[in-house]
Scaffold this motif. Structure first.
Motif: not given
Lengths: 69, 151
Positions: A61, A54-55, A64, A57-59, A49, A3-4, A8
């Motif tokens: 993954d 962000l969405t 991965d 699915d962008k946050m 998110a 995850n991001r 972020q």
């Protein structure tokens, strides 16, 4: 699942405690989410998110883990 | 029921209530061991204060002690309690087996514990899982049959 959240959060100059307060969870939970030890519930994932504009699915993954396996 | 009690005081209040009941039981029992009730009150007071102090810590245990746990901490608590229940059931099964093997008269408390854990599990399935009303799949719920292939 990668995850991001950490990426972020640091980009916005937030501490883990500040993010935890914004999400209404504990600092320990933010640490667990960032390290991938805990997968948040769907409502919390959406809250995270939305907070970072962000969405989900962008946050988070899901591909991965398969790529890394 | 406990919403009128501040969150940080809920667990200590529960501990204090349980301790008071336990101490009262010793007092009602009477006899030469009545003083155990005083020891129980002291131990309960120490434990309640410990819970209250723990509630002020910035840890998972502190969040649980102060009734301010988030979803992950609730999950951790749930998993811990499930593990404790599993261990109790295994210990009760071992105790029951040993008691039967040595023809002891104290087999029944183990059976009661096993029955309670089993009943609790079934109650949990009923309350949280299979209690969902069973409805037909949308595909079978009066929809006209249609080929998935669009013509």
């Amino acid at each position: 699942m990668r995850n991001r959240v950490r990426e972020q959060r640091t980009q916005r100059g937030l501490s883990q405690a500040e993010l935890a307060a914004a999400l209404g969870v504990s600092r320990q939970t933010v640490i667990s989410i960032e390290s991938g030890r805990y997968l948040p519930s769907l409502p919390l994932a959406f809250t995270i998110a939305r907070l970072f504009a962000l969405t989900v699915d962008k946050m988070f993954d899901p591909d991965d883990e398969e790529a890394g396996a | 029921m406990m919403t009128f009690i501040p969150p940080r005081l809920r667990k200590p209040a529960g501990v204090a209530l349980a301790g008071a009941v336990f101490a009262a039981a010793w007092l009602v029992r009477g006899g030469p061991l009545w003083w155990v009730s005083i020891m129980a009150v002291i131990a309960t007071a120490v434990r309640a204060v410990s819970w209250y102090r723990m509630g002020g810590e910035d840890t998972d245990e502190g969040a649980l002690a102060a009734s301010r746990a988030d979803e992950r901490q609730h999950l951790v608590s749930l998993q811990s309690r499930a593990l404790a229940c599993n261990l109790a059931a295994v210990a009760a099964f071992i105790g029951l087996t040993v008691a039967i093997a040595v023809k002891a008269g104290w087999w029944w408390p183990f059976l009661v514990i096993l029955a309670i854990t089993g009943f609790g599990f079934l109650l949990g399935l009923s309350s949280y899982g299979s209690g969902e009303p069973d409805t037909d799949d949308d595909a079978d719920a009066g929809q006209p049959e249609r080929s998935p292939v669009q013509r």
